[in-house]
Design a protein around this motif. Sequence first.
Motif, PDB file in Angstrom:
ATOM      1  N   UNK A 117      90.754  70.049 -26.907  1.00 56.31           N
ATOM      2  CA  UNK A 117      90.632  70.963 -28.041  1.00 56.31           C
ATOM      3  C   UNK A 117      91.306  70.446 -29.303  1.00 56.31           C
ATOM      4  N   UNK A 118      92.250  69.546 -29.158  1.00 61.00           N
ATOM      5  CA  UNK A 118      92.884  68.949 -30.331  1.00 61.00           C
ATOM      6  C   UNK A 118      92.327  67.566 -30.659  1.00 61.00           C
ATOM      7  N   UNK A 119      91.245  67.185 -29.985  1.00 61.87           N
ATOM      8  CA  UNK A 119      90.553  65.938 -30.297  1.00 61.87           C
ATOM      9  C   UNK A 119      89.533  66.205 -31.398  1.00 61.87           C
ATOM     10  N   UNK A 120      89.059  65.131 -32.003  1.00 59.49           N
ATOM     11  CA  UNK A 120      88.047  65.266 -33.049  1.00 59.49           C
ATOM     12  C   UNK A 120      86.715  65.720 -32.448  1.00 59.49           C
ATOM     13  N   UNK A 121      86.069  66.665 -33.139  1.00 60.69           N
ATOM     14  CA  UNK A 121      84.715  67.071 -32.749  1.00 60.69           C
ATOM     15  C   UNK A 121      83.683  66.519 -33.715  1.00 60.69           C
ATOM     16  N   UNK A 122      84.160  65.805 -34.733  1.00 64.12           N
ATOM     17  CA  UNK A 122      83.252  65.120 -35.658  1.00 64.12           C
ATOM     18  C   UNK A 122      83.392  63.629 -35.424  1.00 64.12           C
ATOM     19  N   UNK A 123      82.415  62.898 -35.858  1.00 63.01           N
ATOM     20  CA  UNK A 123      82.328  61.489 -35.495  1.00 63.01           C
ATOM     21  C   UNK A 123      82.596  60.607 -36.693  1.00 63.01           C
ATOM     22  N   UNK A 124      83.461  59.625 -36.494  1.00 61.21           N
ATOM     23  CA  UNK A 124      83.687  58.598 -37.504  1.00 61.21           C
ATOM     24  C   UNK A 124      82.635  57.518 -37.378  1.00 61.21           C
ATOM     25  N   UNK A 133      78.433  60.428 -30.941  1.00 61.40           N
ATOM     26  CA  UNK A 133      79.149  61.266 -29.984  1.00 61.40           C
ATOM     27  C   UNK A 133      80.622  61.355 -30.363  1.00 61.40           C
ATOM     28  N   UNK A 134      81.167  62.549 -30.259  1.00 61.85           N
ATOM     29  CA  UNK A 134      82.537  62.806 -30.702  1.00 61.85           C
ATOM     30  C   UNK A 134      83.542  62.493 -29.597  1.00 61.85           C
ATOM     31  N   UNK A 135      84.788  62.162 -29.983  1.00 54.19           N
ATOM     32  CA  UNK A 135      85.814  61.811 -28.987  1.00 54.19           C
ATOM     33  C   UNK A 135      86.094  62.903 -27.972  1.00 54.19           C
ATOM     34  N   UNK A 136      86.057  64.173 -28.398  1.00 58.15           N
ATOM     35  CA  UNK A 136      86.365  65.246 -27.454  1.00 58.15           C
ATOM     36  C   UNK A 136      85.321  65.294 -26.334  1.00 58.15           C
ATOM     37  N   UNK A 137      84.041  65.149 -26.694  1.00 61.04           N
ATOM     38  CA  UNK A 137      82.975  65.183 -25.684  1.00 61.04           C
ATOM     39  C   UNK A 137      83.026  63.958 -24.785  1.00 61.04           C
ATOM     40  N   UNK A 138      83.341  62.792 -25.357  1.00 60.67           N
ATOM     41  CA  UNK A 138      83.454  61.569 -24.553  1.00 60.67           C
ATOM     42  C   UNK A 138      84.560  61.724 -23.531  1.00 60.67           C
ATOM     43  N   UNK A 139      85.706  62.252 -23.973  1.00 59.52           N
ATOM     44  CA  UNK A 139      86.831  62.436 -23.047  1.00 59.52           C
ATOM     45  C   UNK A 139      86.453  63.378 -21.905  1.00 59.52           C
ATOM     46  N   UNK A 140      85.883  64.539 -22.234  1.00 56.13           N
ATOM     47  CA  UNK A 140      85.561  65.504 -21.185  1.00 56.13           C
ATOM     48  C   UNK A 140      84.529  64.942 -20.218  1.00 56.13           C
ATOM     49  N   UNK A 141      83.534  64.236 -20.752  1.00 56.79           N
ATOM     50  CA  UNK A 141      82.510  63.668 -19.878  1.00 56.79           C
ATOM     51  C   UNK A 141      83.098  62.631 -18.926  1.00 56.79           C
TER      52      UNK A 141
END
Length: 537
Positions: free
Chosen positions: A470-477, A364-372
């Motif tokens: 929108x400026x967060x990562x959408x790919x996962x490390x 799971x990517x940081x942008x989705x985690x933040x929004x959730x």
Amino acid sequence: MTLRIHNTLTGRVEVFRPIEAGRVSFYTCGPTVYDYAHIGNFRSFLAADVLRRWLESPLCGRVDPSGEPAGDRGEGGYKVTQVMNITDVGHMVDDSGADGGGDDKMEAARKRLLEGKKSGKLPQGVGNEFDPDDPSAIADYYAAAFVEDARALGLRVVRDAEDDPSLMPRPTREIRGMLEMILSLIDGGHAYVGSDGVVYFDTQSYPDYGKLSGNTLDKIRSGAGGRVDEATQGIKKHPADFMLWKPDPRHLMRWDPALVLADDAGLAAKAKRLGLREGYPGWHIECSVMAAARLGTEIDLHSGGEDNIFPHHECEIAQSRCAFGTEFFAHYWFHARFLFVEGAKMSKSKGNFFTVRDLMGKGFAPDAIRLELIKTHYRSNANFTEQGLRDSARMIARWREFVKKAEGGVDGGDGGVRDAATNAFASAMNDDLNIAGAIGVVNTWINSTLAPTRGDARVMAWFDGVFGVLNRESVVGSRGSDAGGDAEIDALVRARDEARKAKNWAESDRIRDELAARGIEIKDAPGGATWERKASL
């Protein structure tokens, strides 16, 4: 419309009025760095971040201390100074009572890490040279991990602290201030040294004790909520009295007041005369001192999770007001409610206990985690789900696609529609941070704007200044992942490609199955295979 926000201190939704025109002082109770912060912790931190972002937004109309408007849209927003502590001493494992119970959490970390070192299971990135008996090493490791996770999720206070470290203070570096405050409280008749050598705050000297939480002295005396500590009732003047300083020769970290205050002969002599012995500070005194050191003795906002209301924040208010002689410690108290995972309370035994790096390791990517974590109103319990994460990721992808089209569009567009969306967004956020309503406004506007323009892109940037996705990562490390690092996965995918070229189908299948077991999905293509993590809780 101006910002109205729920104030735990009064139990009402109130118009926000700053102490100083155009500026906001904001203290957030941060993590105790004895382990990785979990997503329940981050729910509270992110709620505070959203509040801060809205206060700074040009769409948030300013008011002066009297409540009169002080700025138009586009010229709104406040200058926010936010402080978040990093607790590295004094927070006990059982923190439901005012004095806490059990070990210091840093001692609990020491025991856990010693076992991990013996069994060869130290945290990721920790070498065998790591010394679990060094509390500073423990704090430094987990503080760095927290900062890394917080940066990935976009906490502005972490970004600010890169330039001004005083914005993320640690108690172990503020011991002198705590001792000075304790001596001041004793001088003022608000604290005393018990027969056990512990310095206690005298709650009966402060008539407003219990105003924040409803845990009045009468309720605590009668044992309501299990707050009475039977072992110390005979020592304390009242069962609600709480620890400010505790002598303990066994504690992992301790300080000699005479040495800490050695450069001031008067204070050192006073500490010795009163019987202050080598020991460590109570959890509550730490935040009062750190907030005052950076923000002053009376601040606008103080935030935390709802579990901080009592005893932590109740005790902070009491000692701060008595030490500084102020009517308020913080004018507004902001508390986020609990986070559930798939409808259940988080628990390691249930397998639904996650850190940010756990989720990133699962794809799971940081942008989705933040929004959730932010999309449910902060005063409602949130239910964190896998489906919700997927929905959040899709929503962000739609927003990005809208911005991409808008940035490639023409100038102009329907300013009336744009203004209506902006006004509706501001109205939702001003309504006690109704972020679900604000998200609904954005989605309705995007759906009705078939040919977005560069003006729409600018407005979306305003909106995302609050959401922060929108400026967060959408790919996962690969942090925290059992799948291995990206370089290791790349090497396995290349090895599989070579096996396929050599028609070594057994080896190719073996590598594919190994990667699949790690949650890695392979996609074959003429130019070589690509891979991605399969996101799943």
